[in-house]
Structures are given as structure tokens and as C-alpha cells.
Design a protein around this motif. Structure first.
Motif, PDB file in Angstrom:
ATOM      1  N   GLY A  23       0.881  -0.783  -0.669  1.00 41.01           N
ATOM      2  CA  GLY A  23       0.443   0.266  -0.030  1.00 41.01           C
ATOM      3  C   GLY A  23       0.674   1.442  -0.124  1.00 41.01           C
ATOM      4  O   GLY A  23       0.494   2.400  -0.218  1.00 41.01           O
ATOM      5  N   SER A  24       2.302   1.244   0.262  1.00 37.30           N
ATOM      6  CA  SER A  24       3.337   2.576   0.501  1.00 37.30           C
ATOM      7  C   SER A  24       3.544   2.307  -1.248  1.00 37.30           C
ATOM      8  O   SER A  24       3.759   1.579  -1.795  1.00 37.30           O
ATOM      9  N   THR A  25       3.546   3.918  -1.113  1.00 39.18           N
ATOM     10  CA  THR A  25       4.056   4.191  -2.735  1.00 39.18           C
ATOM     11  C   THR A  25       5.960   4.202  -2.824  1.00 39.18           C
ATOM     12  O   THR A  25       6.520   4.982  -1.519  1.00 39.18           O
ATOM     13  N   VAL A  26       5.792   3.735  -3.419  1.00 33.96           N
ATOM     14  CA  VAL A  26       8.165   3.154  -3.095  1.00 33.96           C
ATOM     15  C   VAL A  26       8.165   4.476  -5.459  1.00 33.96           C
ATOM     16  O   VAL A  26       7.856   4.581  -6.015  1.00 33.96           O
ATOM     17  N   ILE A  27       9.482   4.417  -5.228  1.00 34.87           N
ATOM     18  CA  ILE A  27      10.114   4.445  -6.254  1.00 34.87           C
ATOM     19  C   ILE A  27      11.114   3.535  -6.294  1.00 34.87           C
ATOM     20  O   ILE A  27      11.932   3.540  -6.026  1.00 34.87           O
ATOM     21  N   VAL A  28      11.251   2.902  -7.779  1.00 36.40           N
ATOM     22  CA  VAL A  28      12.127   2.037  -8.689  1.00 36.40           C
ATOM     23  C   VAL A  28      12.586   2.906  -9.318  1.00 36.40           C
ATOM     24  O   VAL A  28      12.429   3.317 -10.885  1.00 36.40           O
ATOM     25  N   LYS A  29      14.201   2.980  -9.367  1.00 38.54           N
ATOM     26  CA  LYS A  29      14.957   3.224 -10.516  1.00 38.54           C
ATOM     27  C   LYS A  29      15.566   1.763 -10.869  1.00 38.54           C
ATOM     28  O   LYS A  29      16.886   1.181 -10.295  1.00 38.54           O
ATOM     29  N   GLY A  30      16.234   1.755 -12.298  1.00 36.75           N
ATOM     30  CA  GLY A  30      16.496   0.714 -12.564  1.00 36.75           C
ATOM     31  C   GLY A  30      16.624   0.044 -14.117  1.00 36.75           C
ATOM     32  O   GLY A  30      16.242   1.261 -15.258  1.00 36.75           O
ATOM     33  N   TRP A  31      17.304  -1.103 -15.309  1.00 41.56           N
ATOM     34  CA  TRP A  31      17.488  -1.307 -16.247  1.00 41.56           C
ATOM     35  C   TRP A  31      16.302  -2.091 -16.555  1.00 41.56           C
ATOM     36  O   TRP A  31      16.015  -2.883 -15.430  1.00 41.56           O
TER      37      TRP A  31
ATOM     38  N   ILE B  39       7.038  -5.187 -16.507  1.00 45.04           N
ATOM     39  CA  ILE B  39       8.683  -4.987 -16.476  1.00 45.04           C
ATOM     40  C   ILE B  39       8.991  -5.525 -15.489  1.00 45.04           C
ATOM     41  O   ILE B  39       8.603  -5.745 -14.803  1.00 45.04           O
ATOM     42  N   ALA B  40      10.543  -6.133 -15.843  1.00 47.60           N
ATOM     43  CA  ALA B  40      10.791  -6.578 -15.036  1.00 47.60           C
ATOM     44  C   ALA B  40      12.559  -5.538 -15.256  1.00 47.60           C
ATOM     45  O   ALA B  40      12.797  -5.184 -15.943  1.00 47.60           O
ATOM     46  N   ILE B  41      12.109  -5.710 -13.543  1.00 47.72           N
ATOM     47  CA  ILE B  41      13.544  -3.993 -13.304  1.00 47.72           C
ATOM     48  C   ILE B  41      14.329  -5.253 -12.628  1.00 47.72           C
ATOM     49  O   ILE B  41      13.875  -5.144 -11.489  1.00 47.72           O
ATOM     50  N   ASN B  42      15.675  -5.122 -13.044  1.00 52.97           N
ATOM     51  CA  ASN B  42      17.189  -4.840 -12.388  1.00 52.97           C
ATOM     52  C   ASN B  42      17.622  -4.035 -11.702  1.00 52.97           C
ATOM     53  O   ASN B  42      17.974  -2.733 -12.980  1.00 52.97           O
ATOM     54  N   ASP B  43      18.121  -3.286 -10.596  1.00 50.96           N
ATOM     55  CA  ASP B  43      18.823  -2.684 -10.039  1.00 50.96           C
ATOM     56  C   ASP B  43      19.862  -2.584  -9.751  1.00 50.96           C
ATOM     57  O   ASP B  43      20.911  -1.810  -9.208  1.00 50.96           O
ATOM     58  N   GLY B  44      20.905  -4.119 -10.520  1.00 49.83           N
ATOM     59  CA  GLY B  44      22.296  -4.360  -9.329  1.00 49.83           C
ATOM     60  C   GLY B  44      21.617  -4.928  -8.422  1.00 49.83           C
ATOM     61  O   GLY B  44      23.185  -5.702  -8.245  1.00 49.83           O
TER      62      GLY B  44
ATOM     63  N   ILE C 142       9.858   1.574 -23.302  1.00 46.38           N
ATOM     64  CA  ILE C 142      10.100   0.482 -22.519  1.00 46.38           C
ATOM     65  C   ILE C 142      10.858  -0.322 -22.568  1.00 46.38           C
ATOM     66  O   ILE C 142       9.253  -1.431 -23.767  1.00 46.38           O
ATOM     67  N   THR C 143      11.976  -0.631 -23.316  1.00 49.33           N
ATOM     68  CA  THR C 143      12.612  -1.235 -23.838  1.00 49.33           C
ATOM     69  C   THR C 143      13.798  -1.853 -22.900  1.00 49.33           C
ATOM     70  O   THR C 143      13.888  -1.664 -22.749  1.00 49.33           O
ATOM     71  N   THR C 144      14.493  -3.507 -23.726  1.00 49.45           N
ATOM     72  CA  THR C 144      14.595  -3.833 -23.428  1.00 49.45           C
ATOM     73  C   THR C 144      16.163  -3.573 -22.922  1.00 49.45           C
ATOM     74  O   THR C 144      16.984  -2.766 -23.944  1.00 49.45           O
ATOM     75  N   GLY C 145      17.378  -3.075 -21.945  1.00 52.67           N
ATOM     76  CA  GLY C 145      18.321  -1.825 -21.446  1.00 52.67           C
ATOM     77  C   GLY C 145      17.616  -0.388 -20.846  1.00 52.67           C
ATOM     78  O   GLY C 145      18.864  -0.470 -20.507  1.00 52.67           O
ATOM     79  N   ALA C 146      16.599  -0.165 -21.140  1.00 52.15           N
ATOM     80  CA  ALA C 146      16.824   1.302 -21.250  1.00 52.15           C
ATOM     81  C   ALA C 146      16.305   1.583 -19.638  1.00 52.15           C
ATOM     82  O   ALA C 146      15.734   0.699 -18.806  1.00 52.15           O
ATOM     83  N   ALA C 147      17.275   2.372 -19.558  1.00 48.59           N
ATOM     84  CA  ALA C 147      16.729   3.185 -17.991  1.00 48.59           C
ATOM     85  C   ALA C 147      15.525   3.423 -17.585  1.00 48.59           C
ATOM     86  O   ALA C 147      14.556   4.806 -18.328  1.00 48.59           O
ATOM     87  N   ILE C 148      14.622   3.701 -16.346  1.00 49.57           N
ATOM     88  CA  ILE C 148      13.641   4.142 -16.010  1.00 49.57           C
ATOM     89  C   ILE C 148      13.371   4.100 -14.637  1.00 49.57           C
ATOM     90  O   ILE C 148      14.366   3.188 -13.897  1.00 49.57           O
TER      91      ILE C 148
ATOM     92  N   ALA D  58       7.086  -4.644 -12.193  1.00 44.50           N
ATOM     93  CA  ALA D  58       6.089  -2.854 -12.565  1.00 44.50           C
ATOM     94  C   ALA D  58       4.964  -3.435 -13.802  1.00 44.50           C
ATOM     95  O   ALA D  58       5.353  -4.079 -14.395  1.00 44.50           O
ATOM     96  N   VAL D  59       3.413  -2.957 -13.292  1.00 47.81           N
ATOM     97  CA  VAL D  59       2.584  -3.408 -14.443  1.00 47.81           C
ATOM     98  C   VAL D  59       2.371  -2.513 -14.350  1.00 47.81           C
ATOM     99  O   VAL D  59       1.133  -1.028 -13.556  1.00 47.81           O
ATOM    100  N   VAL D  60       2.084  -2.120 -15.500  1.00 51.68           N
ATOM    101  CA  VAL D  60       1.519  -0.371 -16.468  1.00 51.68           C
ATOM    102  C   VAL D  60       0.442  -1.232 -16.757  1.00 51.68           C
ATOM    103  O   VAL D  60       0.236  -2.045 -17.046  1.00 51.68           O
ATOM    104  N   ASP D  61      -0.524   0.099 -16.151  1.00 55.82           N
ATOM    105  CA  ASP D  61      -2.143   0.306 -16.907  1.00 55.82           C
ATOM    106  C   ASP D  61      -1.911   0.496 -18.423  1.00 55.82           C
ATOM    107  O   ASP D  61      -1.568   2.226 -18.076  1.00 55.82           O
ATOM    108  N   PHE D  62      -1.680  -0.421 -19.411  1.00 58.49           N
ATOM    109  CA  PHE D  62      -0.978   0.675 -20.552  1.00 58.49           C
ATOM    110  C   PHE D  62      -1.985   1.283 -21.288  1.00 58.49           C
ATOM    111  O   PHE D  62      -2.308   1.667 -21.990  1.00 58.49           O
ATOM    112  N   GLU D  63      -3.586   0.996 -20.817  1.00 57.87           N
ATOM    113  CA  GLU D  63      -4.954   1.655 -21.630  1.00 57.87           C
ATOM    114  C   GLU D  63      -4.550   2.858 -21.285  1.00 57.87           C
ATOM    115  O   GLU D  63      -5.233   3.654 -21.706  1.00 57.87           O
ATOM    116  N   ASN D  64      -4.448   2.951 -19.901  1.00 55.76           N
ATOM    117  CA  ASN D  64      -4.102   4.522 -19.669  1.00 55.76           C
ATOM    118  C   ASN D  64      -2.675   5.425 -19.479  1.00 55.76           C
ATOM    119  O   ASN D  64      -2.331   6.260 -18.871  1.00 55.76           O
TER     120      ASN D  64
END
Ligand code: 4AD
Ligand code: MG
Length: 480
Positions: A19-27, A37-42, A65-71, A50-56
Motif C-alpha cells: 500500500g505504500s508508494t515507492v520509487i524504483v530506478k533500474g534497467w 516490466i521486469a526491472i533490475n537495479d543491480g 520501455i525496451t530491454t536495456g532502457a533505464a527507467i 512493475a505492472v503498467v496500466d497500458f490502457e491509460n
């Protein structure tokens, strides 16, 4: 959990702060169904989903959102209903920090060969295998310092540029600022190193031992841990031209004390890596099992990686002399059936890795320490035995690796050392400072060198030494 700062994936995967809001940064490792999205930050080999609401979500953003991109993802931490993970993030907002063109990014979400990854060593850290290998490498380095620190050893930084050949083997890289195409010459026509940067011929160090001995004669117990360089043209899976070595040197130690310290050190650091890198080692164990499936049954390891490491911790290393080992090898089946490339015919033969591995893997089936080698196949500084033929040397041999440690009790008797140096054409005048330790308060002492990459190789179960150092240096290899 704070919302203005990023939380590392490792921490989030263990979190229950739903329920808490978090920030993740990774590739981005993968992006499936325009949604997951499978995110890895090392921080761990495991990814967070991470699950995106793609409709919105804006179509152009989704495309990036491609393999290797930093987000950077901000979202709600929720309990996962999917298989394979306990938590996931419901994305509220997503920002692309750095795009990665999927047409050009060489790491695709599939299995790549280690050979291919070696060619893109600048990117291979972003794979699970190399994440695990370098975490283990870190843990081992840390444990080495901790081991020695707990025992009151002083960490010495010995020089990288030296004018001496510590091993007397002549396998050195020269360091010079002379004009290679037109060097100054002496009257005899030789290169005049007096005009070189240091006023003499210098090279990259092959070992910090000689300087280490000087320090041990004051501090008692010291160790070095630094890079060493060897211009040996060995294109093998166990040799590097630049490798890291740990060299402890202890006053008042004899060879037995030396062997005990080496065995204790190896067990301590392996244990530390197993407890702090359990996930990584489990991953590497499974990687090795997969890899070995390609091999014929009789070439596969009898033990998996974890069992092998435990086995090493639970057993005393077998100690025997070189002379005893030669007897075993002479009478061994591969020697009699001429299966060895180098047959053991007589005492005095240098042991090749096929012999070392036979002793460890087939005969004793555990780590072995060989002592008292013939003086003619060992360095000038080793303590001479009364038999006039052998020296107080010790090599530790490990399964799958061969020699992992080389060491000795040192010749502390000035006369005998000088005589040996003369026989071996080691220039005594240049090493006056080394001989001074034998002139002023000489004392029995001993030490050894542990090849760090060979240790990492053993603990990770990797098979090529070039895969356990970030940017390997080897013959014809100095990329990155
Ligand atoms: O046996 P070595 O040559 O011993 C010495 O250098 C001594 N001065 C050590 C000492 O007594 N202080 O090297 C020690 C260890 C080897 O057992 C091996 O593990 C590793 O260093 N080693 C290498 N590792 C990778 N690539 C190479 N080319 C290596 N040469 C040695
Ligand atoms: Mg050696």
C-alpha cells in the motif's frame, strides 16, 4: 517507506509494506504483454515486476520501455498474485531516464554464450550470471580484509612499478618513457636506461612479496592485496596477464604455521561468501548444472557447486611432500597408460596442471597441500632443506583449479641465500635492501600468495578465469 527517494529492489523484494508508494530506478530486463516490466537495479540478481496500466498510458511512452532502457517508476507496492514473486509495483508514473534501441542493444532477453558476453564485457554486468559473479567477488575481497584485520595483520600497499623481478622468472612488462623508435644508446650500443624516467630499467610488479618481507620484519604480520602482472604467454583458462594477489607474510612462522593460515583463510572466505551470497551461489550452482548437461556423463562434476564448497569447508586439506606425490603419480593409471600429456618419469619433474588435478580430483578427492619441492623448480628465496635438494615450499591445489596458493618458508640465513642467488643468477647488488633484512635482525618467516581470480573461479564455479575479472588482460586481449 519514504517516497522521495528510490528504494533498492533487494529491499523491496523483502518488504511487506503493502500500500505504500515507492520509487524504483533500474534497467528494463523484459517488457511483456505491454504490461509487465521486469526491472533490475543491480542490488540483487532478482528483478521486481512493475505492472503498467497500458490502457491509460501514452503509446509512445510504452514503446520506449525496451530491454536495456533505464527507467524510474513510482507506484504502489502490492502483494503479487503472479507466480515467482511475492511483491510487485502498480505503476502510477513512469519516466524513461535513458532509452535503449532494441535493434542495437546486444543483450536480448535470452541465453547468451559466455564467449559472446566476453566480447561485450562492458555490458555483461547487466546479466544475472555476471551480477552473481561480481557480487561473490566483492564478498570474497571484503572477507579477506576482515580475516586479516581480525588477526591484527597490517595491510601493506607494495609498489606496482619496481626494478626487481621478485620471482626471478623474467616474465615482466617493461615500464619506460623512452622513445621506442629511437632510444638513447650506451657506447656498447645497448639501450641506455640511465636516461629513462627512473634512471634504470623498470617493470610492472610480478609480486609484492619482497617488499612484504621487509614490512613483516617490522610489523610481524602483514598482507598485500593488489594487482600483479605477468608477461607469460599462457593462453589458458587459469592464467591472466593482470591478476590480483593476496600475499601475507609473517615473522616467526614456519611452513606448518604458514599452511594452517592459508587453510584457515580459504575456509573463512568461502564460508563468508556462502553466507552473504546465498542467492548468487544458488543461481551459479544451477547455471553450472545447466552447463554440465551438455557434457558427457563422466566429465560432469560429482558434486554440485554448493556441495563442493561445503565439502571443502568440512575436510582438512591433505598434506604430503612433493616426493610422495611423485610416487603416487608415477604409479597412477593415467601415467602407466600414457594418458598424461607430460609423463612422470623421474623425481624433479615440474608438475603440470593435469598432475595437480589428478591428485586432487581423482586420488585424494579433496584439496591438497604439496610441500618440499625440488629447489630447481622453485624461486630463489625459499628456505633450503638439509637434504640439499628440496626447499620449504608449499602449493595448495584445488579441485577444478589446480594451484590456487603458492608459498614457502623463506631463507632467513644470509650466506645460504646469497649462495642460492648466485647459483640462480639473481643480481644480489640490486637486491641489497632485501638482503639487509637478513643482515639486521633476521628471523624465520614465511608467507604465501593466493591468486584472487582463481579463488573467485572456485567459489563461483565458473570455468574461465576471464569471466571472473571485469576486464581481462591476456595475450592479444586488452579491450575496454
Ligand atoms: O606461485 P606464485 O607465482 O607465487 C608468488 O608470486 C609468490 N611471490 C607468492 C608468495 O609466496 N608471496 O603465484 C601465487 C599465486 C598462484 O598460486 C596462483 O593462484 C596465482 O598466484 N597466479 C596467477 N593467477 C592468474 N594468472 C596468472 N598468470 C597467475 N600466476 C600466478
Ligand atoms: Mg606457483
Amino acid at each position: 517507506m519514504e517516497t522521495s527517494r528510490r528504494t533498492k529492489v533487494k529491499e523491496l523484494l523483502d518488504s511487506t509494506a503493502f500500500g505504500s508508494t515507492v520509487i524504483v530506478k533500474g534497467w528494463v530486463r523484459t517488457f511483456r504483454n505491454n504490461q509487465f516490466i521486469a526491472i533490475n537495479d543491480g542490488s540483487t540478481i532478482n528483478n521486481i515486476q512493475a505492472v503498467v496500466d497500458f490502457e491509460n498510458t501514452d503509446e509512445t511512452l510504452l514503446k520506449r520501455i525496451t530491454t536495456g532502457a533505464a527507467i524510474s517508476v513510482t507506484g504502489e507496492l502490492i502483494e503479487s498474485l503472479g507466480k515467482g514473486q511475492k511483491v510487485e509495483i502498480k505503476v502510477k508514473s513512469l519516466e524513461i531516464l535513458g532509452d535503449s534501441d532494441p535493434e542495437k542493444f546486444p543483450l536480448q532477453p535470452k541465453k547468451h554464450s559466455l564467449e559472446f558476453l566476453r566480447e561485450i564485457a562492458h555490458l555483461r554486468f547487466r546479466t544475472n550470471t555476471f551480477n552473481a559473479v561480481f557480487k561473490v567477488r566483492h564478498a570474497l575481497a571484503f572477507a579477506i580484509h576482515q580475516f586479516f584485520n581480525e588477526r591484527g595483520f597490517v595491510y601493506m600497499h607494495t609498489p606496482i612499478i619496481t626494478a626487481s623481478d621478485a620471482e626471478g622468472a623474467g616474465e615482466m612488462f617493461r615500464v619506460t618513457t623512452l622513445d621506442f623508435d629511437n632510444p638513447p644508446r650506451t657506447e656498447e650500443g645497448k639501450v641506455d636506461y640511465k636516461q629513462d624516467f627512473f634512471g634504470k630499467s623498470t617493470n610492472l610488479t610480478v609480486s609484492g612479496q619482497l617488499e612484504g618481507e621487509l614490512a613483516a620484519m617490522a610489523f610481524g604480520d602483514i598482507y598485500t592485496f593488489g594487482p600483479t602482472f605477468r608477461a607469460e604467454n599462457s593462453n589458458t583458462t587459469r592464467h591472466l596477464a593482470e591478476f590480483w594477489m593476496i600475499e601475507p607474510e609473517m615473522a616467526f612462522y614456519d611452513l606448518n604455521d604458514n599452511m594452517q593460515l592459508a587453510e584457515d583463510l580459504l575456509k573463512y572466505v568461502i564460508k563468508h561468501a556462502m553466507s552473504t551470497c546465498a542467492d548468487e551461489i544458488e543461481f551459479l550452482k544451477n547455471r553450472l548444472l545447466e552447463e554440465e548437461k551438455q557434457k558427457p556423463q563422466d566429465e560432469r562434476s560429482e558434486l554440485d557447486l554448493v556441495s563442493k564448497l561445503n565439502f571443502c569447508l568440512e575436510n582438512n586439506f591433505e598434506r604430503l611432500t612433493y616426493t610422495e606425490a611423485i610416487e603416487i603419480l608415477k604409479n597412477s593409471t593415467p601415467n602407466k597408460k600414457k594418458k598424461f600429456k607430460y609423463l612422470i618419469e623421474s623425481w624433479g619433474a615440474d608438475l603440470q596442471s593435469e598432475h595437480e588435478r589428478f591428485l586432487v580430483e581423482k586420488h585424494f578427492k579433496k584439496p591438497v597441500i604439496l610441500t618440499d619441492y625440488p629447489k630447481d623448480i622453485k624461486a630463489f628465496y625459499m628456505r633450503q632443506n638439509d637434504d640439499g635438494k628440496t626447499v620449504r615450499a608449499m602449493d595448495i591445489l584445488f579441485p577444478g583449479i589446480g594451484e590456487i596458493v603458492g608459498g614457502s618458508q623463506r631463507e632467513e640465513r644470509l650466506e645460504l641465500l646469497e649462495k642460492r642467488m648466485q647459483e640462480m643468477h639473481i643480481p644480489a647488488e640490486e637486491l641489497y635492501w632485501y638482503l639487509d633484512t637478513r643482515r639486521f635482525g633476521s628471523a624465520p618467516h614465511a608467507g604465501f600468495g593466493l591468486g584472487f581470480e582463481r579463488l573467485v573461479l572456485f567459489v563461483t564455479g565458473m570455468t574461465n578465469i576471464r569471466d571472473v575479472i571485469a576486464f581481462p588482460r591476456a595475450p592479444k586481449t586488452a579491450e575496454f
